[in-house]
Design a protein around this motif. Structure first.
Motif, PDB file in Angstrom:
ATOM      1  N   ASP A 158       0.825  -1.189   0.000  1.00  0.00           N
ATOM      2  CA  ASP A 158       0.000   0.000   0.000  1.00  0.00           C
ATOM      3  C   ASP A 158       0.871   1.256   0.000  1.00  0.00           C
ATOM      4  O   ASP A 158       1.912   1.315   0.654  1.00  0.00           O
ATOM      5  CB  ASP A 158      -0.910   0.025   1.232  1.00  0.00           C
ATOM      6  CG  ASP A 158      -1.963  -1.072   1.182  1.00  0.00           C
ATOM      7  OD1 ASP A 158      -2.284  -1.532   0.075  1.00  0.00           O
ATOM      8  OD2 ASP A 158      -2.446  -1.467   2.264  1.00  0.00           O
ATOM      9  N   VAL A 159       0.424   2.249  -0.738  1.00  0.00           N
ATOM     10  CA  VAL A 159       1.120   3.531  -0.802  1.00  0.00           C
ATOM     11  C   VAL A 159       0.339   4.543   0.017  1.00  0.00           C
ATOM     12  O   VAL A 159      -0.861   4.746  -0.215  1.00  0.00           O
ATOM     13  CB  VAL A 159       1.274   4.012  -2.255  1.00  0.00           C
ATOM     14  CG1 VAL A 159       1.957   5.368  -2.293  1.00  0.00           C
ATOM     15  CG2 VAL A 159       2.055   3.001  -3.083  1.00  0.00           C
ATOM     16  N   GLN A 160       1.003   5.178   0.975  1.00  0.00           N
ATOM     17  CA  GLN A 160       0.352   6.206   1.770  1.00  0.00           C
ATOM     18  C   GLN A 160       0.291   7.514   0.977  1.00  0.00           C
ATOM     19  O   GLN A 160       1.100   7.755   0.078  1.00  0.00           O
ATOM     20  CB  GLN A 160       1.126   6.425   3.070  1.00  0.00           C
ATOM     21  CG  GLN A 160       1.261   5.195   3.944  1.00  0.00           C
ATOM     22  CD  GLN A 160       2.017   5.492   5.222  1.00  0.00           C
ATOM     23  OE1 GLN A 160       1.671   6.405   5.962  1.00  0.00           O
ATOM     24  NE2 GLN A 160       3.057   4.709   5.483  1.00  0.00           N
ATOM     25  N   HIS A 161      -0.672   8.360   1.348  1.00  0.00           N
ATOM     26  CA  HIS A 161      -0.822   9.655   0.680  1.00  0.00           C
ATOM     27  C   HIS A 161      -0.937  10.755   1.731  1.00  0.00           C
ATOM     28  O   HIS A 161      -1.491  10.565   2.805  1.00  0.00           O
ATOM     29  CB  HIS A 161      -2.059   9.669  -0.218  1.00  0.00           C
ATOM     30  CG  HIS A 161      -1.866   8.968  -1.527  1.00  0.00           C
ATOM     31  ND1 HIS A 161      -1.565   9.621  -2.693  1.00  0.00           N
ATOM     32  CD2 HIS A 161      -1.902   7.642  -1.830  1.00  0.00           C
ATOM     33  CE1 HIS A 161      -1.445   8.742  -3.674  1.00  0.00           C
ATOM     34  NE2 HIS A 161      -1.653   7.532  -3.176  1.00  0.00           N
ATOM     35  N   LEU A 162      -0.401  11.905   1.367  1.00  0.00           N
ATOM     36  CA  LEU A 162      -0.453  13.093   2.218  1.00  0.00           C
ATOM     37  C   LEU A 162      -0.628  14.294   1.298  1.00  0.00           C
ATOM     38  O   LEU A 162       0.004  14.363   0.239  1.00  0.00           O
ATOM     39  CB  LEU A 162       0.845  13.223   3.026  1.00  0.00           C
ATOM     40  CG  LEU A 162       1.040  14.490   3.870  1.00  0.00           C
ATOM     41  CD1 LEU A 162       0.051  14.520   5.022  1.00  0.00           C
ATOM     42  CD2 LEU A 162       2.469  14.545   4.411  1.00  0.00           C
TER      43      LEU A 162
END
Length: 339
Positions: free
Chosen positions: A2-6
């Motif tokens: 999973d790729v986190q986003h901000l």
């Protein structure tokens, strides 16, 4: 994975500290650079990004209207920092700017939870909702304080995990930053690591790959790639980096040097080296093969045993002197992030 986003909004202006002195206004910009440097092989004058060197491993990266600060350390010459049970160090230099004289900071990139990278003043003063990307170990410490003092916007990345930072913008090519955790090892041997697991003197550490670019057809297009070594020794785990980035240019490497010894260089040969010295720094350049290198973390504390002059000499002997830019505190390096 999973790729986190901000998401960061350059228009959302808040001070980086929660205790800005009464009556003190927030500066719009960093102090003027003492010296501005560009690529030693020349420039087209189209630079659109910059790196400001504060001191130790603290830098401030400016691009697309946002500022990323690495490893905030704002103690002054003569101040002591705690580095583990019974181990402290004295700062030898002053930062290029004081903590409460910083302009807006949008994101902190923290390689590990150690006093010379996140000092006691910083920990007490930083705004609690300031976004921080760091190690799982550091996140645990930063978020487990009492409700008033816990940091509320902390994101953990382990080795090769990634986060996409979206920058709110009205331009058609929306700027983004992709940040990946890179391997790092602060303790040299398995035996010492077992001891360290008990006394917990030296925390686990990350390096970082910071890619500045744009969203392109639901993908990410890299415009400039920066590898930050973090406080690591030249260990086998680092060999994975050129394998994963084979055929991809690394434009800039920020290398943590100093040959840091614990407890102190004065206790050699009993002291243990926990960051790269000049020779290991040269070997890392040869391993990673960046287009350009900027050394940081080299003379700010009395536990540093390998001076910058040794690193310069190693690179000159290797014929790599034209692939390094040297920054003093308050110098700025300017570069271009391509479209």
């Amino acid at each position: 994975m999973d790729v986190q986003h901000l998401t960061l909004d350059p228009e959302h202006v808040q001070p980086p500290t929660r205790d800005l002195p009464s009556g003190k206004s927030l500066p719009h910009n960093l102090p003027d650079a003492k010296e501005i440097k560009v690529h030693p092989r020349g420039t087209d004058g189209e630079e659109n990004a910059s790196l400001y060197f504060v001191g130790t491993a603290t830098t401030i990266l400016e691009w697309a209207g946002i500022r990323i600060m690495t490893d905030p350390n704002f103690l002054h010459a003569g101040d002591h920092v705690h580095l583990g049970p019974g181990v402290s160090s004295v700062r030898q230099t002053n930062p290029a700017v004081d903590l409460h004289d910083l302009p807006r900071i949008d994101l902190v990139l923290l390689s590990h939870y150690h006093g010379d990278h996140f000092d006691q003043t910083v920990e007490a003063s930083l705004r609690r909702d300031l976004p921080i990307i760091t190690t799982p170990h550091a996140k645990t410490h930063l978020t487990s304080k009492n409700p008033q003092d816990s940091f509320s916007n902390v994101h953990a990345l382990d080795f090769f995990e990634e986060m996409i930072v979206d920058i709110q913008s009205s331009i058609s090519k929306r700027p983004q930053i992709r940040i990946r955790g890179m391997p790092g090892k602060h303790v040299p041997t398995k035996t010492l690591q077992k001891v360290n697991d008990i006394v917990q003197a030296i925390p686990p550490t990350n390096g970082w790959m910071v890619e500045l670019g744009h969203e392109a057809e639901s993908d990410f297009k890299v415009g400039y790639r920066i590898y930050i070594s973090g406080d690591t020794l030249l260990v086998d785990e680092l060999k994975e980096i050129p394998k994963r980035y084979a055929g991809q240019n690394i434009d800039l490497m920020l290398i943590h040097l100093g040959g840091t010894t614990v407890p102190s260089p004065s206790l050699l040969p009993m002291a243990v080296m926990v960051t790269m010295d000049a020779k290991q720094g040269l070997q890392l350049i040869q391993l990673i093969n960046p287009d350009l290198t900027i050394p940081i973390h080299y003379d700010d504390y009395d536990v540093f045993a390998s001076p910058l002059g040794d690193f310069k000499a190693e690179l000159e002997r290797a014929g790599l002197g034209d692939r390094v830019v040297y920054l003093d505190r308050s110098d700025q390096f300017r570069f271009r992030v391509s479209d």
